[in-house]
Motif scaffolding. Structure first.
Motif, mmCIF file in Angstrom:
data_model
loop_
_atom_site.group_PDB
_atom_site.id
_atom_site.type_symbol
_atom_site.label_atom_id
_atom_site.label_comp_id
_atom_site.label_asym_id
_atom_site.label_seq_id
_atom_site.Cartn_x
_atom_site.Cartn_y
_atom_site.Cartn_z
ATOM 1 N N ASN A 57 60.322 9.842 55.681
ATOM 2 C CA ASN A 57 59.223 9.861 56.643
ATOM 3 C C ASN A 57 57.870 9.510 56.028
ATOM 4 N N ASP A 84 55.311 7.056 57.569
ATOM 5 C CA ASP A 84 54.738 7.405 58.869
ATOM 6 C C ASP A 84 53.708 8.527 58.797
ATOM 7 N N ALA A 96 59.288 13.174 62.915
ATOM 8 C CA ALA A 96 58.532 13.175 64.167
ATOM 9 C C ALA A 96 59.019 14.274 65.099
ATOM 10 N N GLN A 132 57.776 17.647 63.869
ATOM 11 C CA GLN A 132 56.328 17.691 64.045
ATOM 12 C C GLN A 132 55.940 17.917 65.505
ATOM 13 N N GLU A 133 56.687 17.323 66.406
ATOM 14 C CA GLU A 133 56.413 17.523 67.839
ATOM 15 C C GLU A 133 56.636 18.979 68.239
ATOM 16 N N ASN A 186 52.791 13.474 61.068
ATOM 17 C CA ASN A 186 53.575 12.260 61.286
ATOM 18 C C ASN A 186 52.945 11.487 62.444
ATOM 19 N N LYS A 198 54.013 9.198 64.209
ATOM 20 C CA LYS A 198 54.922 8.849 65.293
ATOM 21 C C LYS A 198 55.230 10.035 66.212
ATOM 22 N N ALA A 199 54.732 11.208 65.853
ATOM 23 C CA ALA A 199 54.937 12.386 66.699
ATOM 24 C C ALA A 199 54.138 12.217 67.992
#
Length: 349
Positions: A114, A117, A286, A289-290, A302, A304-305
């Motif tokens: 990761n 990102d 991601a 992290q979300e 991240n 892309k989260a």
């Protein structure tokens, strides 16, 4: 018969020795990781976001040990010759001390899938042997939306209109230290001179204009039962108070802010470094992290989260995070005792 018994005894002895070796200090089963946790709601959310899915996907067991940052560092130092943990989380910059003491194993960025990102702040410490930042919670001003207009400055807690309705946090709490440093900076101080910040808070509390809380639960109690309207504290805890039914907002002052940078660190001298690195990488994904965003109101590292629409006004995310002031952890650690002494002299006199 005697020869057969002798061979059996040798086999049993070898097996026992192998078993003891596998369980000896400094090693771990290839199917178990020992990681630290901060306990409470943090542990609950981290378990849901990382631990359980990682266990399922990798057919491993993750054993969690509750240790706050300073205690985790003390444990690592005490266990240096025979470490018992695989991954240690720090929230106060203790990874800098641990890395210099040789307690951490460096992580190759190439081992983190990761890494491409992540925001730059997340991987900045890898070159120095520290672990990546997996969670960020910016500091700001918590305020009662039904009592106070949105504050705009770190000097607002000293507004006479809010007398007896302000709470500051003790320096034994890392959030208290970070809040003090931002107040100090707004009043002309530096990390080498915290007198402006400590004096301002001391004068306010001695005059009865503010109270001092020590823990997050103390602060929650202050908002719920002590008619507190404003307090320097963290982004994630504003959401905790809202979930508890408190009408609390979170504001970033115009002077800027800092934050608590939670790092995941690989312990040196363990046999599970590959699996432990994979665990850290999973926490940076991601998806994880979300869940940090929705479950704990942490800012994602991240890029892309995806931040849900209902959380976008509640947390900092994206390029804004790169602007956070990050005080030198070594300076904070090195000055902590002197600051605490100065704090006690001001608060108790």
């Amino acid at each position: 018969m005697k020869r057969r018994l002798a061979l059996t005894a040798i086999a049993l002895a070898v097996g026992a020795a192998a078993s003891l070796s596998a369980c000896s200090p400094g090693t771990a089963s290839g199917t178990e990781l020992v990681v630290t946790t901060f306990g409470g709601e943090w542990q609950k959310n981290f378990t849901d976001a990382v631990v359980k899915p990682f266990e399922k996907e990798n057919n491993v067991t993750v054993k969690q040990v509750t240790l706050y940052s300073s205690d985790a560092l003390a444990q690592l130092q005490a266990q240096k010759s025979s470490p018992q943990m695989d991954v240690v989380f720090f929230s106060g910059g203790q990874e800098t001390v641990a890395a210099k003491d040789g307690l951490l194993a460096p992580i190759d960025p190439a081992a983190l899938t990761n890494a491409p990102d992540l925001i730059s702040q997340a991987t900045a410490g890898l070159a120095g042997g520290r672990g990546p930042v997996v969670q960020i919670t910016p500091m700001g001003l918590l305020y009662r939306t039904d009592k106070v207009s949105e504050p705009t400055s770190w000097n607002d807690p000293f507004n006479p209109d809010y007398r007896q309705h302000v709470a500051f946090t003790d320096l034994s709490n890392s959030y208290g230290t970070l809040g003090m440093l931002m107040i100090n900076q707004a009043r002309g101080g530096t990390i080498d001179n915290v007198t402006p910040g400590i004096d301002a808070i001391g004068q306010s509390t001695r005059a009865g204009d503010a109270i001092i809380t020590k823990t997050s639960s103390d602060l929650q109690q202050a908002f719920a039962a002590r008619d507190i309207w404003m307090a320097p504290y963290s982004q994630d805890y504003a959401e905790t108070l809202r979930k508890a039914g408190q009408p609390v907002g979170f504001a970033i002052p115009k002077e800027g802010t800092t934050g608590s940078f939670i790092t995941a660190n690989l312990v040196a001298g363990r046999s599970n470094t590959e699996l432990a690195t994979k665990f850290i990488d999973y926490a940076l994904s991601a998806g994880a992290q979300e869940k940090f965003v929705t479950g704990m109101a942490y800012s994602p590292v991240n890029t892309k989260a995806v931040v849900p629409a209902d959380m976008q006004s509640k947390i900092l995310a994206g390029p804004t995070l790169e602007k956070l002031v990050r005080f030198d952890p070594e300076q904070i650690t090195g000055n902590a005792a002197a600051w605490q002494k100065q704090w006690q002299e001001q608060i108790t006199r």
